[in-house]
Design a protein around this motif. Structure first.
Motif, mmCIF file in Angstrom:
data_model
loop_
_atom_site.group_PDB
_atom_site.id
_atom_site.type_symbol
_atom_site.label_atom_id
_atom_site.label_comp_id
_atom_site.label_asym_id
_atom_site.label_seq_id
_atom_site.Cartn_x
_atom_site.Cartn_y
_atom_site.Cartn_z
ATOM 1 N N UNK A 100 0.837 -1.197 0.000
ATOM 2 C CA UNK A 100 0.000 0.000 0.000
ATOM 3 C C UNK A 100 0.878 1.256 0.000
ATOM 4 N N UNK A 101 1.992 1.221 0.740
ATOM 5 C CA UNK A 101 2.938 2.338 0.759
ATOM 6 C C UNK A 101 3.491 2.585 -0.645
ATOM 7 N N UNK A 105 -1.133 9.056 7.257
ATOM 8 C CA UNK A 105 -2.524 9.174 7.709
ATOM 9 C C UNK A 105 -3.361 8.016 7.178
ATOM 10 N N UNK A 106 -3.131 7.611 5.938
ATOM 11 C CA UNK A 106 -3.922 6.516 5.356
ATOM 12 C C UNK A 106 -3.538 5.167 5.939
ATOM 13 N N UNK A 107 -2.243 4.970 6.219
ATOM 14 C CA UNK A 107 -1.825 3.694 6.794
ATOM 15 C C UNK A 107 -2.247 3.597 8.264
ATOM 16 N N UNK A 108 -2.162 4.703 8.987
ATOM 17 C CA UNK A 108 -2.538 4.695 10.406
ATOM 18 C C UNK A 108 -1.500 4.015 11.270
ATOM 19 N N UNK A 125 7.827 10.390 9.485
ATOM 20 C CA UNK A 125 9.238 10.018 9.421
ATOM 21 C C UNK A 125 9.424 8.520 9.210
ATOM 22 N N UNK A 126 8.531 7.706 9.755
ATOM 23 C CA UNK A 126 8.613 6.264 9.534
ATOM 24 C C UNK A 126 8.365 5.940 8.064
ATOM 25 N N UNK A 127 7.420 6.646 7.457
ATOM 26 C CA UNK A 127 7.145 6.451 6.026
ATOM 27 C C UNK A 127 8.367 6.842 5.201
ATOM 28 N N UNK A 128 8.960 7.995 5.519
ATOM 29 C CA UNK A 128 10.141 8.450 4.783
ATOM 30 C C UNK A 128 11.287 7.451 4.935
#
Length: 174
Positions: free
Chosen positions: A10-11, A26-29, A34-37
């Motif tokens: 999904x990312x 926000x969509x992953x929740x 920073x974790x996404x980056x």
């Protein structure tokens, strides 16, 4: 929070659609921006897709239309190049429209007379002598031109032509 295969997929999908790291978080929740980056960086994902079309069209639209003539000894043409740039941990590719300026051959002036230097040291200079430095200041051979200079200039006529060039000539010299 664990990065499951579904969350990673999904990312990747959201990233390729051009969503920001905050929007993806926000969509992953349960995950920070920073974790996404960090995950995007570890996955070595390419730069985010741009929303709103290509940057070449934007660059072209922003360029002001000028009717000023170009310097006569330069040839100019437009070309598009793909460049990469980094924005944080992301690498982005964008097409940029650039002016390619080609230098055309110019004939050098033949009758240039270089005046003889009077080879003055700093303590010998006056208000009416040329203060053009000659040589390396750290060497014993360093001196100043020392020729007569007009009231309005610290340099003789020859060195004033070198020091004060019209802006058009400076552009052509590059």
């Amino acid at each position: 929070m664990n990065w499951t295969d579904e969350r990673v997929e999904k990312l990747k999908k959201l990233w390729s659609e051009g969503l920001s790291a905050s929007q993806i978080a926000a969509q992953l929740g349960g995950v920070s921006r920073n974790a996404v980056i960090g995950k995007v960086h570890r996955l070595c994902l390419p730069g985010r897709a741009k929303a709103g079309g290509s940057t070449a069209a934007t660059t072209r639209a922003k360029r002001p239309a000028t009717s000023a003539p170009r310097a006569p000894n330069y040839a100019s043409r437009m070309t598009t190049r793909t460049v990469t740039r980094t924005a944080g941990a992301t690498v982005m590719k964008e097409e940029v429209e650039i002016d390619v300026i080609e230098d055309q051959e110019t004939a050098p002036v033949g009758n240039v007379v270089v005046p003889m230097s009077r080879r003055l040291v700093l303590t010998e200079l006056t208000d009416r002598t040329c203060k053009w430095p000659i040589g390396d200041p750290m060497k014993d051979e360093f001196h100043f031109c020392g020729n007569d200079s007009p009231d309005t200039s610290p340099y003789c006529t020859f060195h004033a032509k070198l020091a004060y060039q019209p802006s058009g000539e400076r552009r052509r010299a590059r």
